[in-house]
Motif scaffolding. Structure first.
Motif, PDB file in Angstrom:
ATOM      1  N   ARG A 100       0.829  -1.205   0.000  1.00  0.00           N
ATOM      2  CA  ARG A 100       0.000   0.000   0.000  1.00  0.00           C
ATOM      3  C   ARG A 100       0.865   1.257   0.000  1.00  0.00           C
ATOM      4  NH1 ARG A 100      -4.361  -1.660   4.514  1.00  0.00           N
ATOM      5  NH2 ARG A 100      -5.635  -2.997   3.204  1.00  0.00           N
ATOM      6  N   ALA A 101       1.930   1.216   0.800  1.00  0.00           N
ATOM      7  CA  ALA A 101       2.850   2.350   0.826  1.00  0.00           C
ATOM      8  C   ALA A 101       3.490   2.561  -0.542  1.00  0.00           C
ATOM      9  CB  ALA A 101       3.928   2.123   1.884  1.00  0.00           C
ATOM     10  N   LEU A 102       3.818   1.474  -1.213  1.00  0.00           N
ATOM     11  CA  LEU A 102       4.386   1.562  -2.557  1.00  0.00           C
ATOM     12  C   LEU A 102       3.363   2.145  -3.536  1.00  0.00           C
ATOM     13  CD1 LEU A 102       7.102   0.771  -3.828  1.00  0.00           C
ATOM     14  CD2 LEU A 102       6.042  -1.368  -4.507  1.00  0.00           C
ATOM     15  N   PHE A 103       2.091   1.735  -3.413  1.00  0.00           N
ATOM     16  CA  PHE A 103       1.036   2.261  -4.269  1.00  0.00           C
ATOM     17  C   PHE A 103       0.838   3.760  -4.038  1.00  0.00           C
ATOM     18  CE2 PHE A 103      -3.528   3.312  -4.645  1.00  0.00           C
ATOM     19  CZ  PHE A 103      -3.667   3.163  -6.018  1.00  0.00           C
ATOM     20  N   PHE A 104       0.784   4.176  -2.765  1.00  0.00           N
ATOM     21  CA  PHE A 104       0.596   5.598  -2.477  1.00  0.00           C
ATOM     22  C   PHE A 104       1.820   6.415  -2.892  1.00  0.00           C
ATOM     23  CE2 PHE A 104      -2.831   4.276   0.478  1.00  0.00           C
ATOM     24  CZ  PHE A 104      -3.842   5.059  -0.074  1.00  0.00           C
ATOM     25  N   SER A 105       3.000   5.830  -2.836  1.00  0.00           N
ATOM     26  CA  SER A 105       4.183   6.559  -3.310  1.00  0.00           C
ATOM     27  C   SER A 105       4.110   6.762  -4.817  1.00  0.00           C
ATOM     28  CB  SER A 105       5.463   5.830  -2.924  1.00  0.00           C
ATOM     29  OG  SER A 105       5.587   4.627  -3.653  1.00  0.00           O
ATOM     30  N   PHE A 106       3.564   5.772  -5.530  1.00  0.00           N
ATOM     31  CA  PHE A 106       3.367   5.937  -6.973  1.00  0.00           C
ATOM     32  C   PHE A 106       2.382   7.070  -7.247  1.00  0.00           C
ATOM     33  CE2 PHE A 106       0.770   4.885 -10.719  1.00  0.00           C
ATOM     34  CZ  PHE A 106       1.744   4.992 -11.699  1.00  0.00           C
ATOM     35  N   LEU A 107       1.284   7.116  -6.477  1.00  0.00           N
ATOM     36  CA  LEU A 107       0.319   8.205  -6.640  1.00  0.00           C
ATOM     37  C   LEU A 107       0.944   9.555  -6.302  1.00  0.00           C
ATOM     38  CD1 LEU A 107      -2.976   6.734  -5.138  1.00  0.00           C
ATOM     39  CD2 LEU A 107      -2.384   7.050  -7.541  1.00  0.00           C
ATOM     40  N   PHE A 108       1.768   9.592  -5.264  1.00  0.00           N
ATOM     41  CA  PHE A 108       2.442  10.816  -4.830  1.00  0.00           C
ATOM     42  C   PHE A 108       3.380  11.335  -5.920  1.00  0.00           C
ATOM     43  CE2 PHE A 108       6.599  11.820  -2.656  1.00  0.00           C
ATOM     44  CZ  PHE A 108       6.365  13.172  -2.512  1.00  0.00           C
ATOM     45  N   VAL A 109       4.189  10.469  -6.493  1.00  0.00           N
ATOM     46  CA  VAL A 109       5.123  10.882  -7.542  1.00  0.00           C
ATOM     47  C   VAL A 109       4.373  11.278  -8.810  1.00  0.00           C
ATOM     48  CG1 VAL A 109       6.961  10.031  -9.056  1.00  0.00           C
ATOM     49  CG2 VAL A 109       7.040   9.559  -6.621  1.00  0.00           C
ATOM     50  N   THR A 110       3.320  10.546  -9.147  1.00  0.00           N
ATOM     51  CA  THR A 110       2.512  10.876 -10.320  1.00  0.00           C
ATOM     52  C   THR A 110       1.830  12.231 -10.149  1.00  0.00           C
ATOM     53  OG1 THR A 110       2.113   8.525 -10.666  1.00  0.00           O
ATOM     54  CG2 THR A 110       0.677  10.053 -11.829  1.00  0.00           C
ATOM     55  N   SER A 111       1.318  12.504  -8.965  1.00  0.00           N
ATOM     56  CA  SER A 111       0.678  13.789  -8.700  1.00  0.00           C
ATOM     57  C   SER A 111       1.693  14.934  -8.779  1.00  0.00           C
ATOM     58  CB  SER A 111       0.015  13.762  -7.332  1.00  0.00           C
ATOM     59  OG  SER A 111      -0.506  15.014  -7.003  1.00  0.00           O
ATOM     60  N   GLY A 112       2.894  14.708  -8.262  1.00  0.00           N
ATOM     61  CA  GLY A 112       3.938  15.725  -8.371  1.00  0.00           C
ATOM     62  C   GLY A 112       4.319  15.997  -9.815  1.00  0.00           C
ATOM     63  N   GLY A 113       4.428  14.944 -10.604  1.00  0.00           N
ATOM     64  CA  GLY A 113       4.720  15.121 -12.028  1.00  0.00           C
ATOM     65  C   GLY A 113       3.596  15.828 -12.762  1.00  0.00           C
ATOM     66  N   ALA A 114       2.357  15.493 -12.401  1.00  0.00           N
ATOM     67  CA  ALA A 114       1.201  16.143 -13.035  1.00  0.00           C
ATOM     68  C   ALA A 114       1.143  17.619 -12.680  1.00  0.00           C
ATOM     69  CB  ALA A 114      -0.088  15.442 -12.616  1.00  0.00           C
ATOM     70  N   SER A 115       1.471  17.972 -11.437  1.00  0.00           N
ATOM     71  CA  SER A 115       1.454  19.388 -11.069  1.00  0.00           C
ATOM     72  C   SER A 115       2.567  20.150 -11.784  1.00  0.00           C
ATOM     73  CB  SER A 115       1.544  19.565  -9.556  1.00  0.00           C
ATOM     74  OG  SER A 115       2.735  19.011  -9.062  1.00  0.00           O
ATOM     75  N   THR A 116       3.711  19.513 -11.992  1.00  0.00           N
ATOM     76  CA  THR A 116       4.777  20.150 -12.779  1.00  0.00           C
ATOM     77  C   THR A 116       4.330  20.345 -14.216  1.00  0.00           C
ATOM     78  OG1 THR A 116       6.430  19.119 -11.369  1.00  0.00           O
ATOM     79  CG2 THR A 116       7.175  19.936 -13.492  1.00  0.00           C
ATOM     80  N   LEU A 117       3.652  19.355 -14.772  1.00  0.00           N
ATOM     81  CA  LEU A 117       3.151  19.451 -16.143  1.00  0.00           C
ATOM     82  C   LEU A 117       2.097  20.547 -16.264  1.00  0.00           C
ATOM     83  CD1 LEU A 117       3.252  18.090 -18.964  1.00  0.00           C
ATOM     84  CD2 LEU A 117       1.340  16.689 -18.199  1.00  0.00           C
ATOM     85  N   VAL A 118       1.194  20.627 -15.300  1.00  0.00           N
ATOM     86  CA  VAL A 118       0.165  21.678 -15.318  1.00  0.00           C
ATOM     87  C   VAL A 118       0.815  23.056 -15.224  1.00  0.00           C
ATOM     88  CG1 VAL A 118      -1.717  22.690 -13.957  1.00  0.00           C
ATOM     89  CG2 VAL A 118      -1.716  20.263 -14.464  1.00  0.00           C
ATOM     90  N   SER A 119       1.832  23.174 -14.388  1.00  0.00           N
ATOM     91  CA  SER A 119       2.525  24.453 -14.230  1.00  0.00           C
ATOM     92  C   SER A 119       3.212  24.879 -15.520  1.00  0.00           C
ATOM     93  CB  SER A 119       3.550  24.363 -13.104  1.00  0.00           C
ATOM     94  OG  SER A 119       4.261  25.559 -12.975  1.00  0.00           O
ATOM     95  N   SER A 120       3.823  23.937 -16.216  1.00  0.00           N
ATOM     96  CA  SER A 120       4.517  24.303 -17.454  1.00  0.00           C
ATOM     97  C   SER A 120       3.542  24.575 -18.597  1.00  0.00           C
ATOM     98  CB  SER A 120       5.513  23.211 -17.852  1.00  0.00           C
ATOM     99  OG  SER A 120       4.831  22.019 -18.184  1.00  0.00           O
ATOM    100  N   ILE A 121       2.431  23.855 -18.630  1.00  0.00           N
ATOM    101  CA  ILE A 121       1.452  24.072 -19.697  1.00  0.00           C
ATOM    102  C   ILE A 121       0.753  25.418 -19.538  1.00  0.00           C
ATOM    103  CG2 ILE A 121      -0.791  23.289 -20.574  1.00  0.00           C
ATOM    104  CD1 ILE A 121       0.205  20.446 -20.266  1.00  0.00           C
TER     105      ILE A 121
END
Length: 113
Positions: free
Chosen positions: A14-35
């Protein structure tokens, strides 16, 4: 003692799954910021709804990830290398998020630092 890379317990996974969500959300926020070509110094949902929400979601997911990782390490004694790495990274982001949210709440209440 043989070191494991991937966690074996359900809590560790579960911790591994939530870490994947955490990293994906961070990447998505970086993408939203650049777009959106955002030039706001402190984005929040009031002046940048999508970016502010993504950043808040990233910090919340970091806290959830740290909670599940600490539970897997301390209660279930899962000793995987990935869990130690996730604990350090999500712990740092959780601490940063708590400071950020705490200062934001103090600003809303009218206190100055």
């Amino acid at each position: 003692m043989k070191m494991k890379i991937v966690p074996k317990t359900l809590q560790g996974r579960r911790a591994l799954f939530f870490s994947f969500l955490f990293v994906t959300s961070g990447g998505a926020s970086t993408l939203v910021s650049s777009i959106t070509d955002n030039k706001i110094e402190y984005p929040n949902p009031l002046n940048s709804p999508l970016l502010g929400t993504m950043i808040y979601l990233t910090f919340i997911l970091a806290f959830i990830t740290f909670f599940h990782t600490a539970k897997a390490l301390l209660k279930y004694k899962d000793r995987a290398v990935l869990l130690y790495l996730i604990a350090v990274i999500s712990g740092w982001f959780s601490f940063t998020g708590l400071i950020f949210f705490g200062s934001l709440i103090l600003m809303i209440l009218g206190f100055t630092l």
